[in-house]
Scaffold this active site. Structure first.
Site, PDB file in Angstrom:
ATOM      1  CB  CYS A   1      -0.957  -0.004   1.189  1.00  0.00           C
ATOM      2  SG  CYS A   1      -0.151  -0.148   2.797  1.00  0.00           S
TER       3      CYS A   1
ATOM      4  CG  HIS B   1      -3.921   0.877   4.711  1.00  0.00           C
ATOM      5  ND1 HIS B   1      -3.472  -0.046   3.801  1.00  0.00           N
ATOM      6  CD2 HIS B   1      -4.980   1.499   4.128  1.00  0.00           C
ATOM      7  CE1 HIS B   1      -4.216  -0.002   2.712  1.00  0.00           C
ATOM      8  NE2 HIS B   1      -5.138   0.938   2.879  1.00  0.00           N
TER       9      HIS B   1
END
Length: 906
Positions: free
Chosen positions: A275, A831
């Site tokens: 990510c 994330h």
């Protein structure tokens, strides 16, 4: 040079053209110059065959027999002689009269002679060329240390990837570029100008090699006659038929194949903890001028395949493929090329540097000596520094992202000032850090009736252990002098802190226990203070079933620091003190338990009582943990236990139940106290050893683990938001260099902890601002979740740029936001996502791996903001003009879609 060799139609056309020339120049003997004149023009002079070769010029082959006959004719001196050679005839040099391919193995001087172009044209104009024969033109090529006429060019078979059965055989010189091969293939296959193409060469093993560098020659690419060259055309969705970048689902439905969306609104598949990469790529993809640079194929002419600092164009080509796919409008999501990094800011740095080196216009970097200002004006020094930088670094990345710092160092001893100007690609700005930190601790009171208390303390970041005790004292009412601080790990004391030790040595993940005591561990002879004894809890397990360093004794529970009065510092006294301290969760035996033994059992108990510090069964059990002398009490015990506990039997006779036994141990909880010289003379620790049945019967584990939370546990230290301008001010603040990074003063001739100040001199078109949310020290790592307030438009840098400013053009110092890389989570896990403004529509979107959603501007600012991308307003205005871009990018200051379409990402 590319000439037709094996295509009959093309060969026929060439022959027809040659025949036309021949007919136009039908020889008329009266027009022939004198024989001496002919000889001079053909053999000697500037146009003659004796002239030196020049790279790139054309020479022609003439059949040796005809040329010898011509020599005899002109040397005979009779223009009407029967030795007249007639038309030039090269028939014996060809394999056939259809493809007009040269015979193999022809030798100069035996089969043919070479004539320069001027001499050849003279002979053709005087004598003509045999009807139907093409001229045999060849180029002079320059090889290492030699120039030669290339009699046998390389014949390549050109095919398209989707039609391998149809080929064109074309001759190329060894010195022709791969770019010429590509252009020839495009012409032969009638490729539209806007279509992207690339070449592959089939090698002798049958596999395909990419011909990356179009600037190298056929010789450098090691192409050989008869080799198959495949031209591949990019598909309309931006992918190559042979590429590794595939759509998210290879089994696309007809609906997906016909998908047409907004260019640039395309997700990136997460390939497993990638990510961070997706976030960085989405930010970069939404930099308008860089994306246009790749979409318009400007990068093809600037690929640098020979830069030792680059990746031979691989990064640039991989990124170009990604941009063309993402901005084709034919994909909802694509799979990106994998770049091995761990953080979006790290990847950005790596990717920008890799793109720069792959696209560096400087093919050979020259040595540049860095010069100090030496009292010269800043303007002069800055211009010199930027010119030196551009002499070695010149690419679209430099054009777009590079700015200039002014760095000022001042020696604290001699006052010497060093001024340099250095390029930068992004700003890493610090966040204002609070000078306080929150520590969670457990307080263990001396009163056994009170449970341990959990406290949340606000302490100075650069404070000492004593500051922690003072803070805890305010909550408990216990004097700091009566506290001892310990780091507890795996049921033992990992560290006992001194009051003067820094708080920075305590990590956020450490389990810190603060004990109320009435004495000290370092006992002093003659002192009346209580003695503080470290105490561990152990449970006996069968040695055959528990094979580790504890020799069958396993630690459990929380260790204790117990204050023992000196007059009670005997084994029996210590036992009674411990029974008192454990009374909240250890039950005393009742009268029935105390009177359940007969005389035989009493005899056995007497044996258990010798020697004092045994764990029961020392005379019966051969385990090394139980050996009397090795316990350290009768041999080399420190003076406290040696004088007070000694080797006395405890007690000599007893009629009551003994719940546990005591043993001297080292700090690890084992009896081997001679493993290091330091521990031999140190205060021993005491272990309370339990038999399993006794522990099960008298030890309440639930109560032992119980604790209460103090009211302060609910306290959360509020963090006030900070403005982005404050971070930039902090970035330009004077700081003193750390001891690990001193500066060598050329005046003092020694390393100094100089003061350093960074100032902004010149700002780039795209300004990347990295918020330094991750803090690393010797003892701690933390993420700062401070909310940074940053403007979406009109970020004004005029107050930070020290270069004399152009007041008539304020847009040079104002920026609008175009993208944000976000980080959610902590240090070990997290994330990454992206907010970005589409250059065509002006709409903001939220990119979360393969998911893309429109968002409102008021959702962009959050505590997760990590890397900010700003575009200078004059650049945005330039790109908006019709001449600035093929598609007019919209300003980030754009309208928002209906609120019902927004997703809440905060």
């Amino acid at each position: 040079m590319a000439t037709v060799a094996a295509n009959p139609a093309a060969a026929a056309a060439a022959v027809a053209a040659a025949a036309a020339v021949t007919e136009d120049r039908e020889p008329q003997h009266e027009e022939l110059p004198g024989l001496d004149s002919q000889w001079r023009q053909i053999e000697n002079g500037e146009s003659g065959r004796e002239r030196p070769l020049r790279a790139g010029e054309s020479w022609f082959l003439v059949e040796k027999h005809w040329y010898k006959q011509w020599e005899a004719y002109v040397q005979g001196g009779d223009q009407d002689s029967s030795t007249f050679p007639g038309c030039i005839n090269n028939a014996t040099l060809f394999q056939d009269e259809i493809n007009w391919r040269l015979k193999e193995g022809l030798v100069e001087g035996e089969d043919y002679v070479l004539l320069p172009a001027a001499a050849w044209h003279y002979l053709v104009s005087w004598y003509g060329l045999e009807h139907g024969q093409p001229p045999i033109e060849r180029k002079v090529i320059e090889l290492p240390n030699i120039q030669k006429v290339e009699v046998y060019p390389v014949e390549l078979l050109l095919v398209r990837h989707n039609d391998l059965g149809k080929s064109h055989t074309v001759q190329f010189s060894h010195t022709d570029s791969i770019g010429l091969v590509l252009r020839t293939a495009r012409e032969r296959f009638l490729v539209e100008p806007q279509e992207d193409t690339r070449l592959w060469a089939k090698n002798s093993e049958g596999s395909l090699d990419r011909l990356y560098d179009t600037h190298i020659t056929v010789l450098d690419a090691a192409l050989e006659t008869g080799q198959l060259i495949i031209m591949e055309t990019r598909k309309k969705d931006g992918t190559w038929p042979s590429a590794q970048l595939h759509v998210m689902n290879n089994n696309m439905s007809e609906e997906d194949e016909d998908f047409k969306g907004q260019p640039g609104i395309c997700g990136l598949t997460n390939l497993g903890n990638t990510c961070f990469m997706n976030s960085a790529l989405q930010c970069l993809s939404n930099v308008p001028q860089l994306t246009e640079y790749f979409l318009n194929n400007c990068y093809l002419e600037e690929l640098n395949f020979r830069n030792p600092l680059g990746m031979k164009g691989e990064i640039a080509e991989a990124y170009a493929d990604l941009v063309k796919q993402a901005w084709s409008g034919h994909h909802r999501s694509i799979v990106p090329h994998v770049f091995k990094q761990h953080d979006s800011q790290e990847l950005l740095s790596f990717l920008l540097d890799g793109l720069h080196e792959d696209l560096n216009r400087v093919k050979k970097k020259e040595y540049v000596e860095l010069c100090d200002a030496a009292g010269r004006p800043d303007q002069e020094v800055a211009q010199e520094a930027w010119q030196n930088h551009k002499r070695r670094n010149d690419s679209v990345i430099v054009d777009t992202f590079h700015g200039l710092f002014k760095s000022t160092l001042v020696c604290p001893d001699c006052g010497n000032v060093s001024v340099t100007f250095d390029p930068f690609c992004y700003l890493s700005v610090p966040l204002p850090i609070s000078h306080k930190r929150v520590l969670e601790v457990f307080f263990i009171p001396m009163d056994p009736r009170r449970k341990p208390e959990q406290h949340r303390l606000v302490v100075p970041k650069k404070g000492k252990i004593s500051d922690l005790c003072v803070a805890l004292s305010k909550h408990t009412g216990i004097s700091p002098e009566r506290m001892m601080v310990a780091d507890v790990f795996s049921h033992r004391f990992y560290k006992l802190y001194q009051l003067e030790e820094p708080l920075s040595s305590i990590l956020d993940r450490d389990d810190i226990f603060v004990y109320e005591v009435s004495g000290r561990i370092e006992a002093i002879e003659g002192s009346r203070e209580d003695i503080v004894v470290p105490v561990y809890l152990r449970e006996r397990t069968p040695a055959r079933d528990y094979n580790n360093s504890y020799y069958g004794l396993m630690l459990f529970g929380h260790p204790l620091l117990v204050s023992v009065p000196r007059d009670r510092f005997t084994w029996e006294g210590l036992y009674n003190v411990l029974m008192y301290r454990l009374s909240r969760y250890v039950t005393k035996p009742n009268s029935d338990d105390e009177d359940d033994g007969d005389e035989k059992e009493d005899d056995e108990e007497d044996k258990d009582d010798v020697p004092g510090p045994s764990t029961g069964g020392s005379l019966r059990d051969p385990e090394p943990e139980q050996a009397g002398p090795s316990s350290g009490v009768t041999n080399r015990c420190p003076f406290l236990l040696d004088n007070c506990l000694g080797t006395s039997q405890w007690p000599p006779r007893r009629r009551r139940k003994q719940l546990f036994t005591l043993q001297t141990v080292n700090s690890n909880g084992t009896s081997d106290r001679t493993t290091s010289p330091e521990e031999v003379h140190a205060q021993p620790y005491i272990a309370i050893d339990w038999e399993p049945e006794m522990k099960k019967r008298y030890y309440d584990e639930v109560e032992a683990e119980g604790y209460v939370k103090h009211d302060c546990v609910g306290y959360v230290m509020k963090k006030a938001p900070v403005r982005l301008q404050e971070c930039i001010e902090l970035f330009t603040t004077v700081e003193t260099l750390e001891k690990e990074n001193p500066w060598y003063c050329p005046s003092c001739k020694q390393h100094q902890l100089a003061t350093k100040k960074l100032d902004l001199w010149m700002l780039p078109e795209i300004l990347i601002i990295h918020l330094k949310r991750f803090s690393y020290t010797k003892f701690s790592r933390e993420k700062l979740d401070t909310l940074v307030e940053f403007p979406i438009r009109d970020l004004d840098f005029s107050e930070f740029v020290i270069q004399p400013q152009n007041e008539s053009n304020p847009e040079l110092y104002k920026y609008d936001l175009i993208a944000v890389s976000n980080h959610y989570g902590g240090m070990r896990d997290g994330h990454y996502t992206t907010f970005a403004c589409n250059k065509d529509s002006g709409q903001w979107h939220y990119f979360d791996d393969n998911s893309v959603s429109p968002v409102n501007e008021n959702q962009i600012e959050s505590k997760a903001a990590y890397v900010l991308f700003y575009q200078r307003q004059d650049v945005a205005r330039r790109l908006l003009s019709p001449a600035g871009s093929s598609g007019a990018p919209a300003s980030p200051a754009c309208s928002s879609p209906p609120s019902s379409e927004f997703m809440d990402v905060n």
